[in-house]
Design a protein around this motif. Structure first.
Motif, PDB file in Angstrom:
ATOM      1  N   LEU A  89       0.814  -1.186  -0.049  1.00 13.02           N
ATOM      2  CA  LEU A  89      -0.077  -0.165   0.080  1.00 13.02           C
ATOM      3  C   LEU A  89       0.741   1.299   0.203  1.00 13.02           C
ATOM      4  CD1 LEU A  89      -2.346  -1.386   2.797  1.00 13.02           C
ATOM      5  CD2 LEU A  89      -2.841  -1.156   0.234  1.00 13.02           C
ATOM      6  N   ARG A  95       3.087   4.405   0.761  1.00 15.45           N
ATOM      7  CA  ARG A  95       3.509   4.640   1.839  1.00 15.45           C
ATOM      8  C   ARG A  95       2.747   4.167   3.282  1.00 15.45           C
ATOM      9  NH1 ARG A  95       3.541  10.919   0.581  1.00 15.45           N
ATOM     10  NH2 ARG A  95       2.047  10.026  -0.861  1.00 15.45           N
ATOM     11  N   GLY A 103       2.354   1.224   3.898  1.00 15.02           N
ATOM     12  CA  GLY A 103       3.038   0.028   4.062  1.00 15.02           C
ATOM     13  C   GLY A 103       2.170  -1.312   3.336  1.00 15.02           C
ATOM     14  N   ALA A 119      10.331   7.593   4.666  1.00 16.99           N
ATOM     15  CA  ALA A 119      11.376   8.035   3.679  1.00 16.99           C
ATOM     16  C   ALA A 119      11.240   9.174   2.954  1.00 16.99           C
ATOM     17  CB  ALA A 119      11.455   6.647   2.584  1.00 16.99           C
ATOM     18  N   ALA A 129      10.875  10.436  -0.352  1.00 13.30           N
ATOM     19  CA  ALA A 129      10.958   9.595  -1.682  1.00 13.30           C
ATOM     20  C   ALA A 129      11.249  10.513  -2.932  1.00 13.30           C
ATOM     21  CB  ALA A 129       9.402   9.074  -1.951  1.00 13.30           C
ATOM     22  N   ASP A 188       9.498  -4.023  -6.683  1.00  8.59           N
ATOM     23  CA  ASP A 188      10.234  -5.016  -6.888  1.00  8.59           C
ATOM     24  C   ASP A 188      11.409  -5.342  -5.810  1.00  8.59           C
ATOM     25  OD1 ASP A 188       9.156  -5.165  -9.353  1.00  8.59           O
ATOM     26  OD2 ASP A 188      10.430  -3.993 -10.477  1.00  8.59           O
TER      27      ASP A 188
HETATM   28  P1  ATP Z   1       6.150   0.475  -8.038  1.00  9.60           P
HETATM   29  O1  ATP Z   1       5.299  -0.045  -8.950  1.00  9.60           O
HETATM   30  O2  ATP Z   1       6.527   1.981  -7.769  1.00  9.60           O
HETATM   31  O3  ATP Z   1       7.582  -0.347  -7.885  1.00  9.60           O
HETATM   32  P2  ATP Z   1       4.215  -0.784  -6.126  1.00  9.60           P
HETATM   33  O4  ATP Z   1       3.033  -0.330  -6.572  1.00  9.60           O
HETATM   34  O5  ATP Z   1       4.435  -2.302  -6.756  1.00  9.60           O
HETATM   35  O6  ATP Z   1       5.524   0.062  -6.317  1.00  9.60           O
HETATM   36  P3  ATP Z   1       3.936  -0.170  -3.470  1.00  9.60           P
HETATM   37  O7  ATP Z   1       2.922  -0.431  -2.552  1.00  9.60           O
HETATM   38  O8  ATP Z   1       3.993   1.630  -4.024  1.00  9.60           O
HETATM   39  O9  ATP Z   1       4.447  -0.962  -4.671  1.00  9.60           O
HETATM   40  O10 ATP Z   1       5.576  -0.269  -2.619  1.00  9.60           O
HETATM   41  C1  ATP Z   1       5.879  -1.392  -2.081  1.00  9.60           C
HETATM   42  C2  ATP Z   1       6.146  -1.264  -0.707  1.00  9.60           C
HETATM   43  O11 ATP Z   1       7.495  -0.118  -0.820  1.00  9.60           O
HETATM   44  C3  ATP Z   1       5.284  -0.617   0.404  1.00  9.60           C
HETATM   45  O12 ATP Z   1       4.580  -1.739   0.875  1.00  9.60           O
HETATM   46  C4  ATP Z   1       6.253   0.206   1.291  1.00  9.60           C
HETATM   47  O13 ATP Z   1       6.691  -0.634   2.415  1.00  9.60           O
HETATM   48  C5  ATP Z   1       7.519   0.650   0.265  1.00  9.60           C
HETATM   49  N1  ATP Z   1       7.167   1.748  -0.060  1.00  9.60           N
HETATM   50  C6  ATP Z   1       6.758   2.518  -1.332  1.00  9.60           C
HETATM   51  N2  ATP Z   1       6.547   3.732  -1.404  1.00  9.60           N
HETATM   52  C7  ATP Z   1       7.352   4.372  -0.173  1.00  9.60           C
HETATM   53  C8  ATP Z   1       7.251   5.476   0.336  1.00  9.60           C
HETATM   54  N3  ATP Z   1       7.062   6.616  -0.326  1.00  9.60           N
HETATM   55  N4  ATP Z   1       7.981   5.610   1.660  1.00  9.60           N
HETATM   56  C9  ATP Z   1       8.190   4.593   1.962  1.00  9.60           C
HETATM   57  N5  ATP Z   1       8.215   3.182   1.764  1.00  9.60           N
HETATM   58  C10 ATP Z   1       7.448   3.117   0.538  1.00  9.60           C
END
Ligand code: ATP
Length: 310
Positions: free
Chosen positions: A215, A217, A219, A236, A238, A246
């Motif tokens: 999800l 930010r 988690g 973080a 970002a 990934d």
């Molecule tokens: P992407 O496609 O951008 O690689 P995603 O959509 O598959 O990512 P996200 O849910 O955005 O996956 O991120 C995966 C995990 O990374 C999150 O569960 C979180 O722990 C961490 N994360 C993502 N964005 C942030 C952020 N801005 N700050 C801190 N942790 C983050």
């Protein structure tokens, strides 16, 4: 091999822009960087830099110069490439724009990633040695199915259903072969074919041993049988979220492999440990630009976890 990633490998071409252009609009980029990418290769790098795991990448590059560059980058990271084949034509490429708010748009040209319709004998042998097999959907679905089928009896199959594809649904025959389904919120809704997260979770969780919804930010949420755990993100600043998911998946897979546990003994506590490690690695990755370039090493992740819990 403790972790085998079966997936895509791309040459990323990343343009830094003030803002993502609207349809029909042209904007000027302030910089252009060519770097290794592709969901599979990014996850392999993340699993390898997690330390402790022998990591192999199973996929395909083309006969172009990018193919050799991409192979060399995996080798330089200490990743086994005996399952990396070479096919006629260009390697995969991703055209990425990243704006000042760390938002991105990505166009993937699959190239070599889309050519094979079956694993080669060498690739099957590599998959058969895995403790953890990690797949995604940037390669033909037949390869994902085959990887799940040829894995060892007590090996994990983690499917990161990204990008979401119309042929993977809540009713898909693939899901019972999945031990842990990892999706972001958007992918959860797409795979379940619904428009709210609770309904998606109710549709997907019974079809797999465990479900992890990331999800951003906020988690991640873990659903394992009747257990549900929320794992917070690490704070973080970002600058580029490309590859956050990934990095999370690669670290998650490496943590499961290091646990020595079999999928039959999965519980929410084990998955929460893996998700915490994944979140820490991803929190560092988002503070850096690029995909593979941004993936942290084990010591950096351990330091973040220690600082946060101090
Ligand atoms: P992407 O496609 O951008 O690689 P995603 O959509 O598959 O990512 P996200 O849910 O955005 O996956 O991120 C995966 C995990 O990374 C999150 O569960 C979180 O722990 C961490 N994360 C993502 N964005 C942030 C952020 N801005 N700050 C801190 N942790 C983050």
């Amino acid at each position: 091999m403790s972790v085998v990633i079966v997936g895509s490998i791309n040459q990323d071409v990343v343009a830094r822009v003030d803002r993502i252009p609207a349809p029909g609009e042209t904007v000027l980029a302030s910089s252009l960087v060519r770097t290794g990418g592709g969901k599979g290769a990014n996850q392999a790098v993340a699993a390898r830099r997690a330390g402790g795991s022998v990591v192999a990448f199973v996929g395909a590059v083309g006969t172009d110069p990018d193919g050799e560059t991409l192979r060399g980058a995996l080798v330089a990271d200490g990743i086994d490439v005996s399952g990396l084949s070479q096919v006629d034509g260009p390697s995969g490429m991703a055209l990425i724009s990243v704006d000042d708010t760390a938002e991105n748009t990505i166009v993937v040209v699959p190239g070599a990633n889309a050519v094979a319709s079956a694993l080669t004998p060498a690739q099957r042998s590599v998959v058969a040695t895995a403790q953890v097999v990690l797949t995604q959907l940037e390669i033909p679905i037949a390869l994902v199915r085959e990887a799940a089928a040829v894995r060892g009896e007590h090996a994990w199959h983690l499917l990161n259903a990204a990008p979401s594809a119309p042929f993977v649904t809540a009713g898909s025959a693939l899901l019972p072969s999945v031990d842990v389904l990892i999706v972001n919120e958007h992918e959860a809704l797409d795979v379940a074919g619904v428009d709210d997260l609770e309904t998606a979770v109710a549709a997907l969780a019974p079809r797999v041993r465990a479900l992890v919804v990331t999800l951003g930010r906020q988690g991640s949420m873990i659903v394992c049988g009747a257990e549900r755990v929320n794992v917070p993100a690490f704070a973080a600043d970002a600058v580029d979220t490309t590859g956050a998911g990934d990095t999370f998946c690669g670290m998650f897979a490496a943590t499961l492999a290091a646990s020595g546990r079999a999928p039959e003994s999965v519980d929410a506590a084990l998955l929460a440990d893996a998700a915490r490690a994944g979140a820490a690695a991803a929190a560092i990755a988002v503070t850096r630009t690029g995909a593979q370039d941004a993936v942290p090493f084990a010591a950096e992740v351990a330091a973040l976890i220690e600082r946060t819990h101090a």
